[in-house]
Design an enzyme around this catalytic site. Sequence first.
Site, PDB file in Angstrom:
ATOM      1  N   PRO A 191       0.867  -1.109  -0.169  1.00  0.00           N
ATOM      2  CA  PRO A 191      -0.002  -0.144  -0.262  1.00  0.00           C
ATOM      3  C   PRO A 191       0.944   1.256   0.159  1.00  0.00           C
ATOM      4  O   PRO A 191       1.914   1.292   0.501  1.00  0.00           O
ATOM      5  CB  PRO A 191      -0.805  -0.087   1.291  1.00  0.00           C
ATOM      6  CG  PRO A 191      -0.136  -1.093   2.067  1.00  0.00           C
ATOM      7  CD  PRO A 191       0.659  -1.905   1.114  1.00  0.00           C
ATOM      8  N   ASP A 192       0.231   2.309  -0.513  1.00  0.00           N
ATOM      9  CA  ASP A 192       0.948   3.531  -0.646  1.00  0.00           C
ATOM     10  C   ASP A 192       0.788   4.242   0.797  1.00  0.00           C
ATOM     11  O   ASP A 192       0.009   3.768   1.602  1.00  0.00           O
ATOM     12  CB  ASP A 192       0.828   4.362  -1.648  1.00  0.00           C
ATOM     13  CG  ASP A 192      -0.760   4.999  -1.965  1.00  0.00           C
ATOM     14  OD1 ASP A 192      -1.341   4.555  -0.972  1.00  0.00           O
ATOM     15  OD2 ASP A 192      -1.222   5.508  -2.616  1.00  0.00           O
ATOM     16  N   PHE A 193       1.036   5.521   0.994  1.00  0.00           N
ATOM     17  CA  PHE A 193       0.676   6.230   2.226  1.00  0.00           C
ATOM     18  C   PHE A 193      -0.845   6.697   2.068  1.00  0.00           C
ATOM     19  O   PHE A 193      -1.718   6.678   2.943  1.00  0.00           O
ATOM     20  CB  PHE A 193       1.650   7.454   2.457  1.00  0.00           C
ATOM     21  CG  PHE A 193       2.969   7.089   3.249  1.00  0.00           C
ATOM     22  CD1 PHE A 193       2.852   5.703   3.662  1.00  0.00           C
ATOM     23  CD2 PHE A 193       3.639   7.869   3.499  1.00  0.00           C
ATOM     24  CE1 PHE A 193       4.214   5.387   4.513  1.00  0.00           C
ATOM     25  CE2 PHE A 193       4.900   7.765   4.308  1.00  0.00           C
ATOM     26  CZ  PHE A 193       5.138   6.630   4.836  1.00  0.00           C
ATOM     27  N   ARG A 194      -1.070   7.382   1.012  1.00  0.00           N
ATOM     28  CA  ARG A 194      -2.325   8.517   1.136  1.00  0.00           C
ATOM     29  C   ARG A 194      -3.314   8.083   0.105  1.00  0.00           C
ATOM     30  O   ARG A 194      -4.124   8.871   0.083  1.00  0.00           O
ATOM     31  CB  ARG A 194      -1.645   9.969   0.624  1.00  0.00           C
ATOM     32  CG  ARG A 194      -0.720  10.382   1.679  1.00  0.00           C
ATOM     33  CD  ARG A 194       0.072  11.927   1.165  1.00  0.00           C
ATOM     34  NE  ARG A 194       0.850  12.208   2.155  1.00  0.00           N
ATOM     35  CZ  ARG A 194       2.083  11.886   2.287  1.00  0.00           C
ATOM     36  NH1 ARG A 194       2.554  10.967   1.483  1.00  0.00           N
ATOM     37  NH2 ARG A 194       2.926  12.168   3.112  1.00  0.00           N
TER      38      ARG A 194
ATOM     39  N   ASN B 122      10.966   5.112  -2.242  1.00  0.00           N
ATOM     40  CA  ASN B 122      10.361   3.743  -1.750  1.00  0.00           C
ATOM     41  C   ASN B 122      11.617   2.976  -1.052  1.00  0.00           C
ATOM     42  O   ASN B 122      12.813   3.028  -1.472  1.00  0.00           O
ATOM     43  CB  ASN B 122       9.892   2.910  -2.962  1.00  0.00           C
ATOM     44  CG  ASN B 122       8.759   3.326  -3.720  1.00  0.00           C
ATOM     45  OD1 ASN B 122       8.159   4.306  -2.965  1.00  0.00           O
ATOM     46  ND2 ASN B 122       8.240   2.841  -4.855  1.00  0.00           N
TER      47      ASN B 122
ATOM     48  N   ASP C 282      11.595  -0.261  -0.462  1.00  0.00           N
ATOM     49  CA  ASP C 282      10.734  -1.703  -0.938  1.00  0.00           C
ATOM     50  C   ASP C 282      11.829  -2.554  -1.391  1.00  0.00           C
ATOM     51  O   ASP C 282      11.829  -3.806  -1.628  1.00  0.00           O
ATOM     52  CB  ASP C 282       9.423  -2.038  -1.219  1.00  0.00           C
ATOM     53  CG  ASP C 282       9.264  -1.199  -2.530  1.00  0.00           C
ATOM     54  OD1 ASP C 282      10.555  -1.030  -3.308  1.00  0.00           O
ATOM     55  OD2 ASP C 282       8.465  -0.739  -2.870  1.00  0.00           O
TER      56      ASP C 282
ATOM     57  N   HIS D 237      14.919   7.798   0.642  1.00  0.00           N
ATOM     58  CA  HIS D 237      14.450   7.507   1.772  1.00  0.00           C
ATOM     59  C   HIS D 237      15.134   6.358   2.612  1.00  0.00           C
ATOM     60  O   HIS D 237      14.381   5.785   3.224  1.00  0.00           O
ATOM     61  CB  HIS D 237      12.784   7.334   2.006  1.00  0.00           C
ATOM     62  CG  HIS D 237      12.289   8.737   1.565  1.00  0.00           C
ATOM     63  ND1 HIS D 237      10.990   8.967   1.355  1.00  0.00           N
ATOM     64  CD2 HIS D 237      12.917  10.050   1.546  1.00  0.00           C
ATOM     65  CE1 HIS D 237      10.933  10.335   0.988  1.00  0.00           C
ATOM     66  NE2 HIS D 237      12.033  10.798   1.008  1.00  0.00           N
TER      67      HIS D 237
END
Length: 386
Positions: free
Chosen positions: A104-107, A178, A180, A197
Site C-alpha cells: 500500500p502507499d501512504f495516502r 520507496n 521496498d 528515503h
Amino acid sequence: MASSVTDGDGPQKEESASGVSSGSSSKAGLQRNNEDEGAVEMIRRYLAEKLGFYEDKKKEVSEGKAKVLTEASVDGVIKYIQDGNCKNVITMAGAGISTSAGIPDFRSPGSGLYHNLEKYKLPDPQAIFEIGFFQRNPQPFFTLAKELYPGSFKPTTSHYFIRLLNEKGLLRRHYTQNIDTLERVAGLPAEKIVEAHGTFHTSHCLECKQEYEIEWMKEQIFSDSVPTCEKCNGVVKPDIVFFGENLPTRFFSCNEKDFSKCDLLIILGSSLAVQPFASLIDRVPKECPRLLINREKAGQRDRLMTLLGMGSGMDFDSDDNFRDVAWLGDCDEGCQMLSDKLGWGDELSTLVKEEHARIDKEKKEEASKRKIKYPSEKKRAESKNH
Ligand code: CNA
C-alpha cells in the site's frame, strides 16, 4: 520515512473554476472578473520584474530557446525520445509504482497505509515512521514491517520499464522514495539507484551503530521480536529514513551532479508531498520536459505564485506551458503505453513475464529450504491449512 511533509493536504488541488462565482453569471460579474484579472496581471508583472523573477516564457519559446517538445503531450515526449534528444533521463518514483505489487502507499484513500493503522493505536498515522516515537516504542513499526516485508513482493511493470530505460542507455539515475528494494530486485544496478528515503537492505544499532545485513533483520522480524544489537542490546533499525532523520548523503551528492544534466524527467506514482524529494522536480534545466505518470496530478505550482510568474512546481494547465505533461492513470499501464509507443512494448512484457517466473521459482526453492531449516514453520503452515 522522510524528513518533512509539505502540508497535510498533500498535493495542490486542481483549480476547479474560472474564478467566476456561482452567483455571478451576469455580464457585469464576468467583466468585473476580467478587470480583476487585468489588474492582477499588471501587479504580477510589476512585482516580478522588480524582484527579478519575471520569466517571459512566451518570449523564450518564440526565440526557440526553451521549447524542446513539438507539443506538450505524451506524443511530444515520445517524439523527443525517438529523435535521440535524451540520454540523461531521470526517473523519480514514489509508492505508486509498488501498489500493484501489493504494497500500500501512504495516502490513497481507503487502501493507503495512513487509513489502515488503527490497530496500532498510534497518536497519529505518521508516528509509526517518526524517529522519536520509534525510540520510545519500536514494536508497531516492526509489526508493520513484517506485514510489508521486502522480499515478499515482485517488482511491477513500472520497475521493469525503468530497467529497460537503463538498458537502452537512456537512464542517468533513478531516484526513489520507496524502501521496498523492488528496484534492486528488478535488476537495476545499484549505481543507478538513489534510495532517497533509505532502504531495508542494511540496518544499524541505534546505540553502537553496529551494521546488520538484510537476512539478519529478516530473521528478527519474522520471529516477532524487536531486533536488538548482539553487542550492546540497543534497538536495531533498518536504514530507512524516518521523519526527523537526515536523508542519506548519496541523495545530496548525486542530485548535485545529476539534475543539471537531466534532459527528460519522468515522475511515477508519487503525490510529491514529501520534502526535500518533491522539490527535485525544479532542479532540472528550465527547458527540460517533465512527464508525470500518476493517478492524479501532483507537484503543481501554487496558483498565486503562477499569477505572479514566480514559484516552482509543475505547470500542466497554463496557456504557456511548453514542457509539463501529465498522464493520469495506473503507472504500469502508463509504462506499458510508453513502451508500446517507443516500440519496446513486447520487450517489456516479455521481461516482466520471464523475471516473475524466475522470482517465483527462487521463492519456491527458498521456501522449501526454510521448511527444512525451521520445521516449526512447516508445522504451523500445515495446521493453518487444516
Ligand atoms: P503517497 O503520498 O502515498 O502517494 C502515492 C501516489 O501514487 C498518490 O498520488 C497515488 O494517487 C498514486 N498511486 C497509487 N497507486 C498508483 C498506481 N498504481 N498508479 C499510479 N499512481 C498511483 O506516496 P509517495 O511515495 O509520494 O510519498 C512518499 C513516502 C511514501 C515516502 O516516504 C515513502 O518511503 C513512503 N512509502 C513507500 C512505500 C514503498 O516503499 N513501497 C510504501 C508506502 C509508503
